[in-house]
Design an enzyme around this catalytic site. Structure first.
Site: not given
Ligand code: NAI
Length: 245
Positions: A61, A153, A157
């Site tokens: 975490d 959010y 960021k």
């Molecule tokens: P996602 O929800 O598919 O993946 C996020 C991962 O982080 C998951 O595997 C989750 O279990 C893990 N996670 C959450 N809380 C946690 C914690 N406390 N400790 C360890 N792991 C934890 O999200 P996605 O879309 O892949 O996003 C990844 C990154 O990219 C994030 O930082 C998000 O804010 C950023 N992002 C995403 C965008 C999008 O369009 N999807 C756009 C801009 C930024």
């Protein structure tokens, strides 16, 4: 890059998984830290099979200094060094500012910003000792331009961008680089939640006319993690189809 060791937080799925894949393709050993322990293990096992790199998924975490410290010690014991850290774990809890619940503000700031600070502090300390290492933080274009409905959010960021620049300044003299990638709208579980109307409105804002793919973000991260970017630190690369210029 071959034989280097990378930690990707939140690497069990989505953008983090794509980053793990892009680095594994370059021969980098992959350590995934995620609260989804089974998915983290499955992803790292598949990278091991596909690319022959060492891979491990650990239940971590990122908001817990104790959890991150224990996981770092485990990585050093098993892999010998930690060369690349990608602070990718993040969540959304959207809502209009005046209606936003305190718990939604706190949850987003805790994972998206405090989590990056903890990872940078614990792993950064190891890298400073090694006098080598590179950190890539995953921010977002909404941290640059704001977004109605994402006060928590976008603030988190924007915080990540400030933290990236400060850690880059503090770590530079010991050869440790820190940069950020700010994705725009990327096709993942996070954006699958959007309605068709929301998606169309979004696409109209993107000069290149379509949502990005996780691999688009991963390629920028791989560049910043590699020696090809050896003279770049404290920068933010927007991977957003031109939404921010
Ligand atoms: P996602 O929800 O598919 O993946 C996020 C991962 O982080 C998951 O595997 C989750 O279990 C893990 N996670 C959450 N809380 C946690 C914690 N406390 N400790 C360890 N792991 C934890 O999200 P996605 O879309 O892949 O996003 C990844 C990154 O990219 C994030 O930082 C998000 O804010 C950023 N992002 C995403 C965008 C999008 O369009 N999807 C756009 C801009 C930024």
């Amino acid at each position: 890059m071959k034989g280097r060791n990378a930690v990707i937080t939140g690497g069990a799925r989505g953008i983090g998984e794509a980053i793990a894949r892009a680095l594994a393709r370059l021969g980098v050993n992959i350590i995934i830290w995620d609260v989804l322990a089974d998915a983290a293990s499955a992803t790292s096992a598949s990278l091991n099979q596909e690319y022959g790199v060492k891979g491990v998924g650990l239940a971590v975490d990122v908001t817990s200094e104790a959890s991150v410290t224990a996981a770092s010690e485990q990585v050093i014991a098993e892999f010998g060094s930690l060369d690349i850290l990608v602070n990718n774990a993040g969540i959304t809890r959207d809502g209009l500012l005046i209606r936003m619940k305190e718990e939604d503000w706190d949850a987003v700031l805790k994972i998206n910003l405090k989590g990056v600070w903890i990872g940078t502090k614990i792993v950064g300390r190891l890298m400073l000792k090694q006098r080598r290492g590179t950190i890539v933080n995953i921010a977002s274009v909404v941290g640059v331009m704001g977004n109605a409905g994402q006060a928590n959010y976008s603030a988190s960021k924007a915080g990540v961008i400030g933290l990236t620049k400060t850690s880059a300044k503090e770590f530079a003299s010991r050869g440790v680089r820190v940069n950020a990638v700010a994705p725009g709208y990327i096709r993942t579980a996070m954006t699958d939640k959007l309605t068709d109307e929301q998606r169309q409105r979004m696409q109209a804002l993107i000069p290149l006319g379509e949502l990005g793919e996780p691999a688009d973000v991963a390629d920028a991260v791989a560049f910043l993690a590699s020696d090809a970017s050896r003279y770049i630190t404290g920068q933010v690369i927007n991977v957003c189809g031109g939404m921010v210029m």
